[in-house]
Write an enzyme that holds these catalytic residues in place. Structure first.
Site, PDB file in Angstrom:
ATOM      1  N   CYS A 135       0.875  -9.196 -10.930  1.00 39.33           N
ATOM      2  CA  CYS A 135       0.260  -8.278  -9.970  1.00 39.33           C
ATOM      3  C   CYS A 135       1.370  -7.485  -9.311  1.00 39.33           C
ATOM      4  CB  CYS A 135      -0.537  -9.040  -8.919  1.00 39.33           C
ATOM      5  SG  CYS A 135      -1.349  -7.940  -7.736  1.00 39.33           S
ATOM      6  N   CYS A 154      -5.988 -21.410  -5.471  1.00 34.98           N
ATOM      7  CA  CYS A 154      -5.846 -19.992  -5.115  1.00 34.98           C
ATOM      8  C   CYS A 154      -4.380 -19.625  -4.945  1.00 34.98           C
ATOM      9  CB  CYS A 154      -6.513 -19.693  -3.772  1.00 34.98           C
ATOM     10  SG  CYS A 154      -8.207 -20.136  -3.716  1.00 34.98           S
ATOM     11  N   CYS A 187       1.987  -9.397  -2.430  1.00 33.61           N
ATOM     12  CA  CYS A 187       1.683 -10.079  -1.171  1.00 33.61           C
ATOM     13  C   CYS A 187       2.674 -11.246  -1.042  1.00 33.61           C
ATOM     14  CB  CYS A 187       0.250 -10.574  -1.154  1.00 33.61           C
ATOM     15  SG  CYS A 187      -0.916  -9.211  -1.354  1.00 33.61           S
ATOM     16  N   CYS A 202     -13.270 -18.691 -12.273  1.00 36.89           N
ATOM     17  CA  CYS A 202     -12.336 -17.779 -11.602  1.00 36.89           C
ATOM     18  C   CYS A 202     -11.515 -17.077 -12.682  1.00 36.89           C
ATOM     19  CB  CYS A 202     -11.446 -18.591 -10.662  1.00 36.89           C
ATOM     20  SG  CYS A 202     -10.199 -17.591  -9.855  1.00 36.89           S
ATOM     21  N   GLU A 210      -4.807 -16.554 -17.558  1.00 42.54           N
ATOM     22  CA  GLU A 210      -5.201 -17.815 -16.936  1.00 42.54           C
ATOM     23  C   GLU A 210      -6.621 -17.721 -16.378  1.00 42.54           C
ATOM     24  OE1 GLU A 210      -2.315 -19.720 -14.501  1.00 42.54           O
ATOM     25  OE2 GLU A 210      -0.634 -18.810 -15.529  1.00 42.54           O
ATOM     26  N   CYS A 242       1.844 -15.046  -2.220  1.00 42.12           N
ATOM     27  CA  CYS A 242       1.089 -15.238  -3.465  1.00 42.12           C
ATOM     28  C   CYS A 242       2.042 -15.401  -4.643  1.00 42.12           C
ATOM     29  CB  CYS A 242       0.167 -14.043  -3.673  1.00 42.12           C
ATOM     30  SG  CYS A 242      -0.634 -14.021  -5.290  1.00 42.12           S
TER      31      CYS A 242
HETATM   32  N1  SAH Z   1      -5.784  -9.693  -5.997  1.00 48.35           N
HETATM   33  C1  SAH Z   1      -7.001 -10.095  -5.421  1.00 48.35           C
HETATM   34  C2  SAH Z   1      -7.633 -11.307  -6.058  1.00 48.35           C
HETATM   35  C3  SAH Z   1      -6.754 -12.477  -6.446  1.00 48.35           C
HETATM   36  S1  SAH Z   1      -6.159 -13.578  -5.253  1.00 48.35           S
HETATM   37  C4  SAH Z   1      -6.845 -10.312  -3.936  1.00 48.35           C
HETATM   38  O1  SAH Z   1      -5.740 -10.350  -3.458  1.00 48.35           O
HETATM   39  O2  SAH Z   1      -7.871 -10.385  -3.262  1.00 48.35           O
HETATM   40  C5  SAH Z   1      -7.538 -14.530  -4.618  1.00 48.35           C
HETATM   41  C6  SAH Z   1      -7.304 -14.969  -3.164  1.00 48.35           C
HETATM   42  O3  SAH Z   1      -6.267 -15.984  -3.039  1.00 48.35           O
HETATM   43  C7  SAH Z   1      -6.853 -13.803  -2.287  1.00 48.35           C
HETATM   44  O4  SAH Z   1      -7.528 -13.794  -1.063  1.00 48.35           O
HETATM   45  C8  SAH Z   1      -5.403 -14.131  -2.084  1.00 48.35           C
HETATM   46  O5  SAH Z   1      -4.883 -13.486  -0.961  1.00 48.35           O
HETATM   47  C9  SAH Z   1      -5.413 -15.630  -1.978  1.00 48.35           C
HETATM   48  N2  SAH Z   1      -4.086 -16.227  -2.144  1.00 48.35           N
HETATM   49  C10 SAH Z   1      -3.009 -15.684  -2.750  1.00 48.35           C
HETATM   50  N3  SAH Z   1      -1.977 -16.558  -2.704  1.00 48.35           N
HETATM   51  C11 SAH Z   1      -2.402 -17.657  -2.076  1.00 48.35           C
HETATM   52  C12 SAH Z   1      -1.800 -18.917  -1.760  1.00 48.35           C
HETATM   53  N4  SAH Z   1      -0.549 -19.190  -2.103  1.00 48.35           N
HETATM   54  N5  SAH Z   1      -2.561 -19.820  -1.120  1.00 48.35           N
HETATM   55  C13 SAH Z   1      -3.848 -19.567  -0.804  1.00 48.35           C
HETATM   56  N6  SAH Z   1      -4.472 -18.411  -1.092  1.00 48.35           N
HETATM   57  C14 SAH Z   1      -3.761 -17.456  -1.721  1.00 48.35           C
HETATM   58 FE1  SF4 Z   2      -1.898  -9.435  -6.084  1.00 51.76          FE
HETATM   59 FE2  SF4 Z   2      -1.668 -11.908  -5.156  1.00 51.76          FE
HETATM   60 FE3  SF4 Z   2      -1.786  -9.834  -3.467  1.00 51.76          FE
HETATM   61 FE4  SF4 Z   2      -3.980 -10.560  -4.833  1.00 51.76          FE
HETATM   62  S1  SF4 Z   2      -2.897 -11.788  -3.285  1.00 51.76           S
HETATM   63  S2  SF4 Z   2      -3.171  -8.466  -4.529  1.00 51.76           S
HETATM   64  S3  SF4 Z   2      -3.033 -11.230  -6.755  1.00 51.76           S
HETATM   65  S4  SF4 Z   2      -0.151 -10.229  -4.948  1.00 51.76           S
END
Ligand code: SAH
Ligand code: SF4
Length: 366
Positions: free
Chosen positions: A113, A340, A117, A106, A93, A120
């Protein structure tokens, strides 16, 4: 051999193996990235016999588009797939976010992943596989082609952020050559401030990156203390905040960077209280740090809610009053699930263990 994704030294080694001079590698770089050309026959300033020997052993294999969606605000999302991928193989994506005078792409670095987290969608789906360097740079290649890039005209993709699916530093081996191609003056020639790598905090790889590549660093902090961050970003149990911040300041010093951006997703009632804003400011004050507050984007099955707009503004004001620059990220493309944290594909291979749950088990045993 797919030449897409080979960094300049790799391409030079490849052309040397065909008995050609290093400048051939430079010509190839220009054709592939500047001109977006994938067909050797059309690379007219390459000697005919060199083209013929290339055609025998190499190709420029670019991703295919599976589907495209465009949101009302112009945000576009592509689902991509490498040619020859198995039918059940996961799609990649990529999201393009247009703004006046700026176009941000992006890109994803993994399918799924493993870092889990809790807020996410990508993490919730689990991990499938790493993307190859060709698949990573191929997203930039394809976006330029689709957006009608003209090598003599204005740039369309002005910035690239590694903020799509996946944790880029967990796929270091393939992310590094792809970033080098973005920066290479015969590649996409983007300045180091216009390529941003976002990480959830893989500390050893931040030190490695400090030696290898100069890009802007964004770090997903999301909490002002270890107790809360352990819950939201499980990798924190292995690399707590103090260790992570030390790595960030080292990175800035080593790469002579301007500042590190700390991403902080605003979760209603979880991390958005005034005392948490003050705690966050105290943590970062005195350093070259910026805070970027991201309104939480929802997805099916999540227990979290977005903080109200007023709470987010108040939080920002408190961080700023605490002496740290802070901004609020504008939500883009959420009606096409492109905002995001909303990218999630459909993970088919669930044999991989989630790092989060593995860490929980380790903690219990300890
Ligand atoms: N894995 C990397 C990059 C991808 S995520 C990281 O975690 O930094 C890009 C950003 O979106 C990260 O800061 C992540 O924490 C944030 N993010 C993830 N899930 C989200 C959500 N549901 N709403 C808003 N931001 C989110
Ligand atoms: Fe992985 Fe989502 Fe955490 Fe970024 S925010 S490290 S994509 S689980």
């Amino acid at each position: 051999m797919n030449l897409l994704g080979l960094s300049r030294p790799e391409l030079e080694a490849f052309v040397a193996s065909l008995g050609a001079k290093p400048f051939r590698a430079r010509q190839l770089l220009k054709w592939i990235y500047r001109r977006g050309e994938a067909d050797f026959e059309r690379m007219t300033d390459l000697a005919r016999d060199f083209r013929a020997s290339l055609a025998k052993v190499a190709c420029v294999s670019v991703p295919d588009i599976v589907s495209t969606r465009t949101a009302a605000d112009g945000t576009r999302k592509w689902l991509l797939k490498m040619p020859g991928a198995r039918a059940a193989e996961q799609v990649v994506e990529t999201v393009f976010i247009p703004d006046p005078g700026r176009g941000t792409l992006c890109i994803s670095s993994q399918i799924g992943c493993a870092l889990d987290c809790s807020f996410c969608a990508t993490g919730r789906e689990g991990f499938n596989r790493n993307l190859s360097a060709a698949e990573i740079i191929g997203q930039v290649w394809l976006a330029n082609r689709e957006l009608g890039y003209d090598p003599d005209g204005e740039r369309i993709v002005t910035n690239v952020v590694l903020m799509g699916m996946g944790e880029p530093l967990a796929n270091y081996r393939n992310v590094l050559p792809a970033m080098r191609l973005m920066l290479d003056d015969l590649g996409y020639d983007l300045s180091r401030r216009r390529v941003t790598l976002s990480t959830s905090g893989l500390v050893p790889q931040i030190y490695r990156l400090a030696e290898d590549c100069n890009v802007a660093l964004a770090v997903s902090l999301h909490a002002p203390n270890d107790r809360l961050r352990d819950e939201l970003v499980p990798i924190n149990r292995r690399h707590p905040i103090a260790e992570l911040l030390a790595a960030c300041w080292h990175y800035l010093e080593r790469q002579n960077g301007r500042s590190v951006t700390f991403e902080y997703t605003m979760l209603d009632g979880v991390n958005d209280r005034p005392e948490q804003a003050r705690e966050l400011a105290a943590l970062l004050r005195g350093h070259d740090a910026k805070v970027n507050l991201i309104p939480f984007n929802t997805f099916p099955g999540t227990k979290y809610r977005r903080s109200p707009a007023e709470t987010i503004r108040r939080f920002r004001d408190l961080v700023v009053q605490g002496g740290v620059m802070a901004t609020i990220r504008r939500t883009r493309g959420d009606e096409i699930d492109a905002a995001c944290g909303q990218l999630r594909g459909q993970v088919l291979d669930r044999t991989q263990v989630r790092l989060g749950s593995r860490l929980v088990r380790l903690a219990v045993r300890a």
